[in-house]
Design an enzyme around this catalytic site. Structure first.
Site, PDB file in Angstrom:
ATOM      1  N   ASP A 101       0.837  -1.206   0.000  1.00  0.00           N
ATOM      2  CA  ASP A 101       0.000   0.000   0.000  1.00  0.00           C
ATOM      3  C   ASP A 101       0.875   1.260   0.000  1.00  0.00           C
ATOM      4  OD1 ASP A 101      -2.228  -1.602   0.103  1.00  0.00           O
ATOM      5  OD2 ASP A 101      -2.390  -1.488   2.290  1.00  0.00           O
TER       6      ASP A 101
HETATM    7  N1  URA Z   1      -1.355  -6.019   3.671  1.00  0.00           N
HETATM    8  C1  URA Z   1      -1.846  -4.764   3.697  1.00  0.00           C
HETATM    9  O1  URA Z   1      -2.894  -4.522   4.257  1.00  0.00           O
HETATM   10  N2  URA Z   1      -1.129  -3.795   3.103  1.00  0.00           N
HETATM   11  C2  URA Z   1       0.044  -4.009   2.492  1.00  0.00           C
HETATM   12  O2  URA Z   1       0.648  -3.076   1.975  1.00  0.00           O
HETATM   13  C3  URA Z   1       0.539  -5.320   2.469  1.00  0.00           C
HETATM   14  C4  URA Z   1      -0.193  -6.306   3.065  1.00  0.00           C
END
Ligand code: URA
Length: 238
Positions: A101
């Protein structure tokens, strides 16, 4: 002769699975003719075109980045935000393996080698990913047990390999929790915690398989060694 999807993946334009999608969707031409059969084979002499672009045989490159916050895990962003490939000095068309993310930090591998990417992303390889999540509130044993018993995400039950409370900060009302998962579903860790009513304030990916970023500052990267690349190929399910 080699399978068309393999040739496309090796050229670095797409993962093996994406290459197969492109073929069946009629986006691939061989010597000017659309080929949409998955089993098709091509030789060195054939001219392969993907989405109108002729493939060139590129040297394979592999990088490990300590992804900072506020960076998108794509090669281009239509909103003009910084992307993970902006950090890496290469003239090759690399792409990130999997997705973190915008606000998640830590281990991110990038390559132009579709087979290598596929090994790390394919569920059958069962690659472990270790995350440290800063959670709002004090996590309880009951919440941990609920997560341990499995959470339904996108219609399938996800059971973390491990979940462990590492540190409780009563003053600031936060918890640091380690969670290890094999899958790579979108926002998986945040959704796991959300499912028991917990908010993730910060998320760091500490490890993917045997890769960690302890020796890299935020935004720093390094090339993988040939040994590391071979080790990843060794993880593939034959
Ligand atoms: N899980 C998430 O919620 N975000 C990420 O960036 C990676 C795994």
């Amino acid at each position: 002769m080699e399978r068309l999807a393999k040739v496309i993946a090796e050229s670095g334009v797409a993962s093996r699975r994406k290459a197969e999608d492109l073929i069946v969707n009629g986006k691939v031409k061989v010597n000017g003719v659309v080929i949409d059969k998955l089993g098709s084979k091509v030789s060195e002499k054939d001219i392969v075109e993907v989405l109108g672009k002729v493939l060139s045989k590129e040297e394979k490159v592999y990088f490990l980045l300590n992804k900072p916050r506020g960076v998108v895990t794509t090669t281009k962003d239509e909103k003009g935000r910084k992307t993970v490939t902006d950090f890496i000095d290469t003239d090759k068309r690399i792409y990130p393996i999997g997705r973190l993310d915008y606000d998640t930090t830590g281990v991110l591998l990038l390559t132009n080698d579709g087979d290598f990417a596929n090994i790390l992303m394919h569920p059958s390889s069962k690659i472990e990913k270790v995350y440290i999540a800063k959670i709002k509130g004090i996590i309880t044993g009951k919440e941990i047990n609920k997560i341990k018993s499995g959470i339904i995400i996108d219609g399938t039950k996800v059971i973390p390999l491990r979940i462990k409370s590492k540190k409780i900060d009563k003053k600031n009302n936060t918890s640091m929790v380690e969670i290890i998962i094999e899958e790579g579903k979108n926002h998986e860790v945040k959704r796991i915690f959300e499912s028991v009513g917990l908010e993730v304030l910060k998320l760091k990916r500490e490890k993917v398989a045997f890769f960690d970023v302890r020796d890299l500052k935020s935004g720093e990267y390094r090339k993988l060694t040939p040994k590391e690349v071979a080790r990843v190929y060794g993880l593939a399910k034959k």
